[in-house]
Design a protein around this motif. Structure first.
Motif, short mmCIF file in Angstrom:
data_model
loop_
_atom_site.label_atom_id
_atom_site.label_comp_id
_atom_site.label_asym_id
_atom_site.label_seq_id
_atom_site.Cartn_x
_atom_site.Cartn_y
_atom_site.Cartn_z
N PHE A 1 -10.12 -6.39 12.00
CA PHE A 1 -10.49 -6.32 10.75
C PHE A 1 -11.34 -5.40 10.34
O PHE A 1 -12.23 -5.75 11.20
CB PHE A 1 -10.59 -7.88 10.20
CG PHE A 1 -11.27 -8.18 8.99
CD1 PHE A 1 -10.67 -7.34 7.70
CD2 PHE A 1 -13.08 -8.88 8.53
CE1 PHE A 1 -11.29 -8.37 6.49
CE2 PHE A 1 -13.04 -8.80 7.37
CZ PHE A 1 -12.78 -8.62 5.95
N ILE B 1 -8.99 5.06 7.54
CA ILE B 1 -8.29 4.82 6.56
C ILE B 1 -6.87 5.22 6.62
O ILE B 1 -6.57 6.04 7.20
CB ILE B 1 -8.35 5.40 4.79
CG1 ILE B 1 -7.06 5.25 3.86
CG2 ILE B 1 -8.30 6.73 5.16
CD1 ILE B 1 -7.30 4.30 2.87
N VAL C 1 1.61 1.96 -3.37
CA VAL C 1 0.56 2.25 -4.30
C VAL C 1 1.03 4.08 -3.57
O VAL C 1 0.47 5.21 -4.70
CB VAL C 1 -0.13 1.75 -4.24
CG1 VAL C 1 -1.61 1.75 -4.61
CG2 VAL C 1 -0.03 -0.14 -4.61
N GLY D 1 0.82 -1.51 -0.18
CA GLY D 1 0.02 0.05 -0.24
C GLY D 1 0.40 1.42 -0.17
O GLY D 1 0.63 2.24 -0.72
N THR E 1 -2.10 2.84 4.04
CA THR E 1 -2.46 1.95 2.72
C THR E 1 -3.40 2.80 1.63
O THR E 1 -3.74 3.93 2.34
CB THR E 1 -3.46 1.10 3.77
OG1 THR E 1 -4.86 2.25 4.52
CG2 THR E 1 -2.46 0.27 4.81
N VAL E 2 -3.94 2.35 1.34
CA VAL E 2 -5.33 3.13 0.58
C VAL E 2 -6.38 2.43 0.77
O VAL E 2 -7.22 2.67 -0.55
CB VAL E 2 -4.19 2.82 -1.16
CG1 VAL E 2 -2.87 3.89 -1.48
CG2 VAL E 2 -4.21 2.02 -1.50
N ALA E 3 -7.04 1.82 1.06
CA ALA E 3 -8.09 1.15 1.10
C ALA E 3 -7.80 1.04 2.32
O ALA E 3 -7.47 0.21 3.38
CB ALA E 3 -8.66 0.16 0.10
N ALA E 4 -8.88 0.37 3.18
CA ALA E 4 -10.08 0.06 4.07
C ALA E 4 -10.98 -0.69 4.31
O ALA E 4 -12.07 -0.45 2.84
CB ALA E 4 -10.37 1.18 5.11
N THR E 5 -11.25 -1.75 4.98
CA THR E 5 -12.21 -2.84 4.71
C THR E 5 -13.53 -2.57 5.64
O THR E 5 -13.50 -3.12 6.51
CB THR E 5 -12.12 -4.58 4.63
OG1 THR E 5 -11.52 -3.86 5.76
CG2 THR E 5 -11.53 -4.35 3.62
N PRO E 6 -14.60 -1.47 5.90
CA PRO E 6 -15.43 -1.17 6.67
C PRO E 6 -16.39 -2.16 7.52
O PRO E 6 -17.00 -2.44 6.30
CB PRO E 6 -15.80 0.24 6.13
CG PRO E 6 -15.25 0.83 5.54
CD PRO E 6 -14.33 -0.97 4.57
N ARG E 7 -16.57 -2.72 8.42
CA ARG E 7 -17.45 -3.38 8.75
C ARG E 7 -18.76 -2.89 9.97
O ARG E 7 -17.50 -2.17 11.20
CB ARG E 7 -16.76 -5.04 9.29
CG ARG E 7 -16.33 -5.48 8.16
CD ARG E 7 -17.01 -5.91 6.62
NE ARG E 7 -16.63 -6.81 5.34
CZ ARG E 7 -15.48 -6.31 4.70
NH1 ARG E 7 -16.11 -5.06 4.72
NH2 ARG E 7 -14.79 -7.40 4.08
N ILE F 1 -8.93 14.29 5.53
CA ILE F 1 -9.60 13.76 5.25
C ILE F 1 -10.87 13.49 6.16
O ILE F 1 -11.76 13.65 5.68
CB ILE F 1 -8.91 12.49 3.81
CG1 ILE F 1 -8.76 12.63 2.62
CG2 ILE F 1 -10.38 12.17 3.95
CD1 ILE F 1 -8.12 11.55 1.84
N GLU F 2 -10.02 12.77 7.41
CA GLU F 2 -10.56 12.61 8.33
C GLU F 2 -11.23 14.20 8.77
O GLU F 2 -12.23 14.16 9.47
CB GLU F 2 -9.67 11.72 9.61
CG GLU F 2 -8.66 11.02 9.40
CD GLU F 2 -10.19 9.58 9.34
OE1 GLU F 2 -11.75 10.40 9.38
OE2 GLU F 2 -9.99 8.82 8.96
N TYR G 1 -4.28 12.42 4.77
CA TYR G 1 -5.64 11.40 5.38
C TYR G 1 -5.87 12.45 6.87
O TYR G 1 -6.77 12.01 6.67
CB TYR G 1 -4.40 10.33 5.91
CG TYR G 1 -3.66 9.12 5.26
CD1 TYR G 1 -2.50 9.61 5.08
CD2 TYR G 1 -3.66 7.67 4.98
CE1 TYR G 1 -2.01 8.45 3.47
CE2 TYR G 1 -3.37 6.94 4.68
CZ TYR G 1 -2.80 7.28 3.19
OH TYR G 1 -2.29 6.42 2.57
#
Lengths: 146, 396
Positions: free
Chosen positions: B248, B253, B136, B133, B257-263, B151-152, B148
């Motif tokens: 996880f 973000i 990238v 990441g 890194t360039v992506a998160a996997t929000p759940r 953006i927050e 970053y």
């Protein structure tokens, strides 16, 4: 718009399928999680099999937030004719929140707006080939004709 | 586990010191910490160093070994820990464990750092790997760390109506504290107007809302309860210490890194929540017992967001607390009486230890013009690359 497929700044970052730009990620077939960029494994601690494969991500998403980056970043970032630009964070339907450049005016950018992925010329290599990155544009902006 | 006490604390001044190596800063600071504890080099049974990527450590991250070889060869255990910006907290946690387990009675922990100027770049020699990441984020978009946080910050403005003026006032509060701290790099107060007039780094964040990078060093001496009593030390208890990594499904973000996997149901910056929850559980105290916090204010966004994330303020409440001046040392929720990263600039591996030093000085009543009135519980929280979180709760 593109007579030949645009070259990416990094192999495996995005693909052009029939003229349409798609981010290349990884999908876990075992637990259905999606990742970007491509990953070497599945991060879900409840997933045991971690059976992954390369995938194309959804081209459309929703802008979560954004910034205007005012200073020139250090290498390895390269951008010909550098000027301040927007970076946004976009929610994709796969449950992925992806960071990327926004190719739109600051007056257009709005949290919650629909966006879609495109590609954007960043810089020319020493051999003259132009390198591209992915970016997000307003979803209602007409798509380029192949 | 045996209880652990803090018997010595020392910090170098923060700044840019072209004529001083990180090793020289480390030896001077560790010497000051030994003096503060009233012990000699030979009394140390272990040294834990937060290892820097930028300088020293013989190129292998062996910062503790480098120090004892240069200043105190007497066969002690040397442990070198990574953790990037959280390394000092990981080191403190490690040193506490050496004493709590009974392996040692007196252990020091140190971080000494010299930072390159400007945006923290990609490590030299890194491979161009599409799976990475950090690669990238640089080649594909040139996302600097402040981008970053910006953006927050913009999302917070959207969610809570936080204004640019409120964010500027958070910076003003940090600089007011820094102006009262002789170790701070920036010891001048500033106004909200000056903050908002400073150059934009990543909109909506201005230069005076984003931490600089600095050189600095900080050290603490830890001891078993029995040794602390024998030495007649002021009783500062390491009541809780926690480290943790991310979950996880975290929506944050995370740099780089360039992506998160929000759940659903997973907290923002979960590594920090893990560490803080563990520290509170170990200390056996409530959020409402905390008298002051030292948090990683890489930007003004963290000053507003972190106390809410950590359960020390209600969501959206920090705007009001900042507006009312309640984050000042004499306020309802003192935040960074040291002056924080905005007054010090970040010296990565030393920064978390500086936070803990400030907690010690506050609890001892040694914080002079920035003293919080009669504090009994002080807490630190820090975040590092690699989804590292660290938190320490000290009591007296």
């Amino acid at each position: 718009m593109h007579s030949t497929a645009p070259l990416a700044v990094a192999d495996g970052l995005f693909s052009i399928d029939g003229g349409a730009v798609r981010l290349v990620g990884t999908r876990c077939l075992s637990c259905n999680s999606a990742y970007f960029p491509q990953t070497v494994s599945c991060r879900n601690p409840d997933c045991r099999d971690k059976n992954i494969e390369e995938c194309r991500l959804s081209p459309k998403g929703v802008l979560y937030s954004w910034t205007r980056q005012q200073y020139q970043p250090p290498t390895p970032f390269r951008m010909d004719d550098w000027k301040p630009y927007l970076i946004g964070l976009v929610d994709l339907p796969e449950g992925l929140r992806v960071l990327g450049m926004l190719d739109m005016g600051e007056e257009e950018a709005a949290i919650g707006m629909a966006v879609r992925v495109e590609c954007l010329a960043l810089h020319a290599d020493s051999d003259g080939a132009t390198r591209h990155t992915y970016c997000f544009v307003p979803a209602d902006q007409p798509e380029p004709q192949p | 586990m045996r209880p652990v006490r803090v018997i010595g604390a020392a910090a170098h001044r923060w700044g840019k010191f072209a004529d001083r190596s990180s090793l020289q800063m480390a030896i001077a600071t560790l010497g000051d910490a030994l003096d503060d504890a009233g012990i000699a080099w030979r009394d140390l049974q272990g040294l834990v160093a937060a290892s820097s990527r930028f300088e020293g450590g013989m190129g292998w991250g062996l910062h503790a070994n480098e120090i004892v070889q240069a200043a105190g060869e007497h066969g002690i255990a040397c442990v070198n820990v990574g953790g990037a910006c959280a390394a000092g907290a990981v080191g403190f946690h490690t040193a506490c464990g050496m004493i709590a387990s009974g392996q040692a009675d007196i252990v020091a922990v140190i971080g000494a750092e010299k930072m390159p100027r400007g945006f923290i770049p990609r490590p030299p020699g890194s491979q161009d790997d599409i799976h990475d990441g950090d690669y990238v984020r640089w080649v594909a978009m040139g996302a600097t760390n402040p981008a970053y946080w910006a953006i927050e910050a913009r999302r917070r403005m959207h969610d809570y109506g936080t204004t640019r003026t409120i964010m500027a006032k958070a910076a003003v509060s940090m600089r007011e504290n820094g102006a009262r701290n002789p170790r701070a790099r920036f010891q001048t107060a500033t106004s909200a107007e000056e903050v908002l007039a400073s150059p934009t780094v990543s909109d909506p964040l201005h230069l005076l809302e984003v931490c600089a990078v600095s050189d600095g060093a900080a050290a603490l001496i830890l001891a078993s309860e029995e040794r602390a009593r024998q030495l007649g030390a002021f009783p500062i208890h390491a009541a809780g210490y926690g480290i943790g990594t991310g979950l996880f499904g975290d929506p944050a973000i995370r740099v780089p890194t360039v992506a998160a996997t929000p759940r659903e149901g997973i907290g923002h910056t979960s590594e920090l929540l893990q560490a803080v929850d563990r520290a509170f559980a170990m200390a056996g105290i409530e959020r409402s017992d905390v008298d002051l916090i030292e948090i990683a204010d890489n930007s003004t966004w963290q000053i507003l967001a972190w106390p809410e994330m950590l359960g020390l303020a209600a969501p959206g409440q920090m705007d009001w607390l900042v507006e009312q001046g309640e984050i000042a040392p004499e306020g309802k929720l003192p935040v960074n009486p040291s002056g924080g990263f905005l007054s010090f600039g970040e010296a990565t591996t030393a920064q978390a230890l500086l936070q803990i030093c400030e907690c010690v000085w506050q609890l001892r009543g040694q914080a002079d013009k920035r003293q919080v009135p009669d504090p009994k519980v002080a807490m630190s929280a820090v975040l590092g690359l690699g989804a590292n979180g660290g938190s320490v709760i000290l009591t007296r």
